[in-house]
Every structure is written in C-alpha cells, then in structure tokens.
Design an enzyme around this catalytic site. Structure first.
Site, PDB file in Angstrom:
ATOM      1  N   LYS A 223       0.816  -1.218   0.000  1.00  0.00           N
ATOM      2  CA  LYS A 223       0.000   0.000   0.000  1.00  0.00           C
ATOM      3  C   LYS A 223       0.851   1.271   0.000  1.00  0.00           C
ATOM      4  O   LYS A 223       0.423   2.312  -0.505  1.00  0.00           O
ATOM      5  CB  LYS A 223      -0.939   0.007   1.202  1.00  0.00           C
ATOM      6  CG  LYS A 223      -2.007  -1.081   1.183  1.00  0.00           C
ATOM      7  CD  LYS A 223      -3.032  -0.844   0.082  1.00  0.00           C
ATOM      8  CE  LYS A 223      -4.174  -1.858   0.138  1.00  0.00           C
ATOM      9  NZ  LYS A 223      -5.071  -1.736  -1.025  1.00  0.00           N
TER      10      LYS A 223
ATOM     11  N   SER B 297       1.682  -9.694  -0.701  1.00  0.00           N
ATOM     12  CA  SER B 297       1.370  -8.265  -0.647  1.00  0.00           C
ATOM     13  C   SER B 297       1.592  -7.634   0.719  1.00  0.00           C
ATOM     14  O   SER B 297       1.840  -6.432   0.809  1.00  0.00           O
ATOM     15  CB  SER B 297      -0.072  -8.043  -1.093  1.00  0.00           C
ATOM     16  OG  SER B 297      -0.944  -8.847  -0.327  1.00  0.00           O
TER      17      SER B 297
ATOM     18  N   GLU C 213      -9.811   5.863   2.705  1.00  0.00           N
ATOM     19  CA  GLU C 213     -10.640   4.809   3.275  1.00  0.00           C
ATOM     20  C   GLU C 213      -9.711   3.656   3.615  1.00  0.00           C
ATOM     21  O   GLU C 213      -8.635   3.537   3.040  1.00  0.00           O
ATOM     22  CB  GLU C 213     -11.703   4.358   2.265  1.00  0.00           C
ATOM     23  CG  GLU C 213     -11.235   3.311   1.247  1.00  0.00           C
ATOM     24  CD  GLU C 213     -10.156   3.798   0.290  1.00  0.00           C
ATOM     25  OE1 GLU C 213     -10.008   5.029   0.124  1.00  0.00           O
ATOM     26  OE2 GLU C 213      -9.432   2.949  -0.279  1.00  0.00           O
TER      27      GLU C 213
END
Lengths: 294, 409
Positions: free
Chosen positions: B98, B387, B120
């Site tokens: 991210k 991830s 969000e």
C-alpha cells in the site's frame, strides 16, 4: 404543455415547491399517503426516491430513511407502483429519484418504459454525470420521460453550458458542496450558479440539497424557479414515527407533519413576485431572443 | 519486431476512462471538476522527470524498494511442482504494498497544492500507509474505517492515531470497507476544494484505477526484471489476491503484453462459493456500478449491493476494480476462489516452511500458488505477490483458532 412545464407555469410569481420522500419509508402505504398529503397541501412536483443500499450523494437522514425502507421490504418496482397510484389522483409533476445502478440492473429501456407507463414525468440520477449520460438520456427521450440533470457549485461555465444543452424538464441546481442534508446557510455562489444556468437554458432552474426551513425556501424562491426539500421532510417523518413506532398514531403524526410543513413552505415560496420586483430580476434580464415561445 | 509475443496494442483506459465496458465515472456532478484536475495532474506528472525522480527517491530510501524476489525453496519442496517465488511486498515500510501508492499520491497531492488528505481503509494497511506519508509530508490526514473493521483491526487504528491521523468510524451499511469508501467519497464531495482523496485500490471513478495501477506497477516491473535475472525467462504464472485489486494490478499490468505469462487473481471465497458468505465479485457477481465505476459487483436482482465476507478485512469488498473486470471479460487473466480455511492453512504453512508470516489477504495467493504449482512441471516457475505481512492478523488468528498457535486445535 407537459406536466413539468405546468408545474413551473407560474414561476414568475411563485417558485415551484418540490418535496422529496423515499418510497416505502416507513412502509409502502404510509409513504403513499405522505406523497398524497404533500401534493394536496401545495407541492407542485414530488420526487419519489428509490431507496438504495449505497446512496453516495445522500447525507445521514436520507441514508437512514433508505435503510428503513429496505428493511420494510422495498423492492425497486415499487417506485412505479407509487407513481401509478399518485397519477390516478393528480396532474402534478411526478419525478423518480434513483441511483444509476438500479436503473442499469432493471434495464434502462425497461426502466423508462415502466416509468412512463406509471405516469412519471421525469427522473433524477444523482450519480450520472453528463459524461455517462448519453445512452440513458436517449432511452428516456424515447419513452418521453425527462432526464433532469444536476449542476453543482464546482461545475465550470463550460460544463454548465453542456449540461444545460442536454437538459430536459428542469435543471437541478445543487446548492452547496456536500451531500443532501439541512444546512444553516446557503452558499453565496448559489445565485451565481443559477444565473449561469439561465445563460444556457430557458428551462426552469430548481435548487436543492441543504434547504431546511421556510425562510431559506423563501430566499431561494427570489432567484430560482423551484425549491427541492428532502432531508427536512424526512426528519419530520422520522421524528413522528420513531416517537410512536408501529402505531397508526405515529403514521398520522407523520402525515400531519408533512401537511403542516408543506403549507408553510407553500406560503414561503409564494411571495416571490413582491420580493423579485425589489430585488434583482434574473428572469426579466433574459433577452427575448433566448426565451421559450409560449 | 513481428515475432515479439508482447501485445503492443494494450493502452487502456481510453479517453473516457473505460476499460472496454468497465470503468467510467459515475459520481455526483460536484466531483467532476476535481476528477478532471486529477486526470490532468496524473498525465502531467507521469511524464515529469522531476516528479518521477522524487518518487523513485522515496520508494528507494523511505519504502525500502526494490523488494526482493525470494525463491521459496522449502515451500516448493513441500508442494512438489513448479518453483515458487515470493515477491516480498511485505518487506516494504509499513508492511504492505500500500505504501507504493500512498507515496505516489501524497507527492501528487503536494504538487497539486493540497494540504489535507483523506483515505478509506479496510484492514487498516492503506490507512496506515496514508497516515505515514501524511506525517512525512506534513499533510493533515483523516481516515475512514468501518466500525466493524476498527474492532477487528484495533492495532492499526492505534498506529494511525500515533502517526497523527484522525480515524473516523463508518457506521452506515455493513460498517466495513465498502461503507468506509462511501463515507470517504461523501466527505470528499463536501471538502473537494481543499482535500485530496488518496484511494487505496484500483477502484473508484476514472482516473483512480489507472492512477493507482501506475503507482503499483513497480511490483510487476521489478518482478519482470528480477525473473529475467534469476531464471533467464519470465514466470509461467503470477498469482495475487484481489479485493479491489491493487497489488494484483501492480503485478499484472507490466506483464499483460507477455501473453505466455498466466495472470491469476485470487478472490476470497469466504465460507464457500455456494454460501452467501464470500467476496467473489467475479465468481458470483455481475457488472454494475459501485464507487463511481462499472465493475463486477455482488448485488441482488434489483442492484442493491450485497454484503461481502472474508476472513481478511482487506478482501472484504463486494466489487473488483474495472481493469480486472476487463481482464476477466477479455480472458487475459483468470480469477479463482480460495476459501477462508484454505487461506488459513496457507497462513500456517508459509509461517512454518519459510519463516514468513503472511497477511491473511496474501495467504489467499499463497494457497492458490500451491494449487497451481502442483499441476506444473518442476522447471516451471510461479511468482506469488506476497502483498503484506501478517503481524496485523496474529491476534485475530489466535482468537479464531485458539490452541497453541501451531495451527492445530
């Protein structure tokens, strides 16, 4: 003259009053009675909301209303049912308010065909900007239903011109930034926004989002052709039915609240002519070349 | 180069923000000017050497890129098929991919003159990444998070607040990622003139899906170069989990033209594809509009959005990005389901065989890699996008399985 035109026919003297309520909140029959009451008490057009699971453009009051309605078992075709019932009783304007996904899932052609059959005059789709609107507008045109577009304080002059060129019925002017809900003060840009729309279209321009009181409605009526009020209605209905849940007394209180509120708004928007003459007459400033032939 | 198997024609989205039938910008009129402004900034800074140099600097010195491509030898032996590589996005600063996107968008926000960002978050990874870059670049930051997710991921809520962000509970609807996104969009509509919205996945109205993809493609670009260096050829398959789909899109995008590489996206099958408790937007959904974009969507007959379910908060989303929707419809990528239980098994197996505790989201990709690798010869190769790391999930897993923490009951 179609029914939307008729609803704005006296716009030089009095702004059109346009309440919004969700179908089936708190239940189908009560909502029908609320629409009926608003129309009898002086509404010129009613917006019939189709409750949606993800109402992006709505604030907490209308979100909660949609949730109540969905819990009460609302199914999308009931918006046509509500419109059809009202059409048997009134010649006033009926406009459906729905998010785009239910329209696409129902089938765009089918949606407008059923809307027309139910006697609806127009549709408002708050998450359908001009860029995405063409196929949907064409389907609306084929069915003879007005696709009423929105303009916002952030819309550029060029966007407003494009949107107004393709507008049908009337132009819905979003009063301020943000979602639906009552606000104490209206954006100062609002009058400029209404004027910008008038430079691009002869259609009526109505203002909504954030109108909470008869005083605000009266003020908007001095420069706009219509006033749309949603959350302030729904808050009154909510207060009435939550005070006396699951009783006919609660429903009667909601009906009474809608009647009283509509009557006070009706009075508020009616004084337009007197105020107009002393204030800036945006309508009168329009050149004869651009006005609609009667 | 007519013998080049790379398809050179892939240039999506088109000027309308469409990936074939998917994408677009179905949002309130109030946001259109901000989206146009963002589109122009994206196009401009993509070509701007100064911006790109700054981005590279922060990816390298702050996030810790490039991340390693690690050969998972013991996992490969356990499975007994293709050689399994892990792209170690879990080693990034803040523990997940991210941060790649958060750095990119924060730099963009700064160049656009915005002083305040919102985001969000589902599991909290994107919220933490955004709070982190906001702290670094001196931006005010508000993160919207579903009330239910705040409970499930209390540690990440605390981290965001430590980093100086305000965390606002989303109390509407299902009180998860979908509703946090609704609240973020509503807030953006109201504050659009001074606020930049850092979306965390390849979802939302155009240009966000393309913008986030372009900041995440570093995963696939690095993987491509690293595989050529280590194996002398591209992998037979790359595998990534998909909620909204940003780590998968980052991995897939540079490999789309390499038609010999299978692109496999893993959807959360929750309690099973034949139950109502899953998040398989492609497996069980159909095209519809959510959060401003035409995508595969879990919805009922009349288009009401259905709640999603997954053991992992990051996959608990009823839609999937428009480019994934297109890659599915066009057949270029495959999307397969992995259940909560399969993901949990992979979570424990990877921990024990490789000493790597994966995020529950990434464990879905690991589980699929084991299935895929098992059907392939030993000289074939598979890359899993790992991830994120699993630290955030340890408490939740302990609650769920109880016992000694060894996966036995």
């Amino acid at each position: 003259m179609d029914r939307i035109e008729a609803a704005f026919a006296h716009r030089r003297d009095s702004a059109a009053l346009i309440p919004f309520l969700n179908a089936s909140d708190p239940d189908l029959d009560t909502s029908l009675e609320l629409f009926r009451t608003a129309l009898r008490a002086g509404a010129d057009i009613v917006e019939i909301g189709a409750p949606y699971s993800d109402p992006l453009a709505d604030g907490p009051v209308i979100q909660a209303s949609a949730l109540r309605s969905l819990r009460a078992g609302f199914a999308f075709p009931q918006v046509f049912e509500v419109a059809a019932h009202l059409r048997q009783e009134t010649d006033k304007g009926l406009v459906l308010f729905t998010y785009v996904n239910p329209v696409l899932q129902y089938g765009t052609e089918r949606f407008f065909r059923d809307a027309a059959a139910a006697g609806a005059d127009g549709a408002i789709i708050p998450d359908l900007p001009w860029e995405e609107s063409e196929p949907i507008r064409k389907a609306a045109d084929r069915a003879g239903v007005h696709l009423i577009p929105l303009i916002a304080p952030t819309s550029s002059e060029a966007r407003i011109a494009r949107i107004c060129q393709d507008a049908r019925g009337f132009v819905y002017c979003v009063s301020s930034l943000g979602v639906t809900g009552e606000r104490a003060r209206m954006s100062e840009r609002l009058q400029a926004l209404v004027s910008a729309a008038r430079r691009s279209t002869d259609l009526p321009v109505a203002v909504g989002f954030g109108v909470s009181s008869p005083e605000q409605a009266a003020n908007i009526a001095t420069f706009a052709d219509g006033v749309i009020i949603g959350s302030a209605y729904i808050r009154r209905v909510e207060a009435a039915v939550t005070a006396q849940p699951d009783t006919s007394a609660g429903r009667e209180a909601a009906v009474a609240a809608v009647r009283t509120f509509t009557e006070s708004l009706r009075q508020a928007v009616a004084g337009k002519g007197a105020i107009r003459q002393s204030g800036a007459g945006a309508l009168d400033d329009r050149s004869p070349a651009t006005s609609t032939p009667d | 180069m007519s013998d080049n198997p790379r398809m050179n024609s892939y240039a999506l989205p088109d000027e309308h923000g469409r990936f074939g039938a998917f994408g677009g910008k179905y949002v309130p009129e109030t946001l259109l000017s901000a989206l146009t402004e963002l589109e122009q900034a994206h196009r401009h800074y993509q070509q701007d050497p100064d911006f790109q140099a700054e981005l590279q600097l922060y990816l390298h010195d702050y996030a810790g890129r490039p991340t390693p491509l690690y050969f998972a030898e013991r996992l490969t032996e356990t499975v007994g098929g293709a050689r399994i590589y892990l792209k170690r996005e879990d080693l990034n600063h803040t523990g997940a991919h991210k941060i790649n996107n958060a750095i990119g968008q924060a730099l963009l926000a700064k160049r656009m003159g915005k002083r305040r960002v919102i985001a969000e978050t589902g599991a909290g990874q994107h919220g933490v990444a955004t709070a982190t870059v906001a702290a670094r670049f001196g931006l005010a930051c508000t993160v919207f998070m579903g009330e239910e997710d705040m409970r499930r991921q209390a540690l990440n809520v605390f981290r965001m607040r430590m980093l100086g962000a305000e965390v606002v509970p989303a109390t509407s609807g299902t009180r998860t990622l979908k509703d946090a996104t609704n609240e973020a969009i509503r807030h953006w509509v109201e504050h659009v003139e001074d606020t930049y919205y850092i979306i965390g996945s390849v979802v939302g109205p155009h240009p966000y899906p393309a913008l986030v993809r372009d900041f995440q493609r570093v995963i696939g670009d690095e993987t491509r170069a690293q595989m050529l260096e280590k194996e002398g050829r591209l992998p037979n398959a790359v595998i990534a989990c998909v909620g909204g789909g940003s780590n998968a899109m980052g991995m897939f995008y540079p490999l789309i033209p390499d038609r010999e590489v299978r692109l496999i996206g893993v959807e959360a099958a929750g309690k099973g594809m034949d139950t109502a408790l899953h998040a398989a937007s492609i497996g069980r959904g159909r095209p519809g509009v959510l959060h401003g974009s035409m995508i595969y969507l879990l919805q009922d007959e009349y288009g009401q959005v259905l709640p999603a379910h997954s053991i992992s908060a990051g996959l608990d989303y009823p839609g999937i990005g428009p480019e994934h929707s297109y890659l599915h419809a066009s057949g270029r990528a495959e999307y397969v389901p992995i259940t909560d239980q399969e993901a949990l098994d992979a979570f424990f197996l990877l921990s024990k065989t490789e000493g790597i505790i994966p995020a529950l989201e990434s464990a879905h990709a690991v589980a699929q890699a084991m299935k895929t690798a098992a059907t392939m010869p030993k000289d074939a190769t598979v890359v899993v996008c790992l991830s994120g790391r699993g630290d955030k999930d340890v408490a939740q897993v302990a609650d769920m399985v109880g016992g000694n923490g060894d996966g036995s009951h």
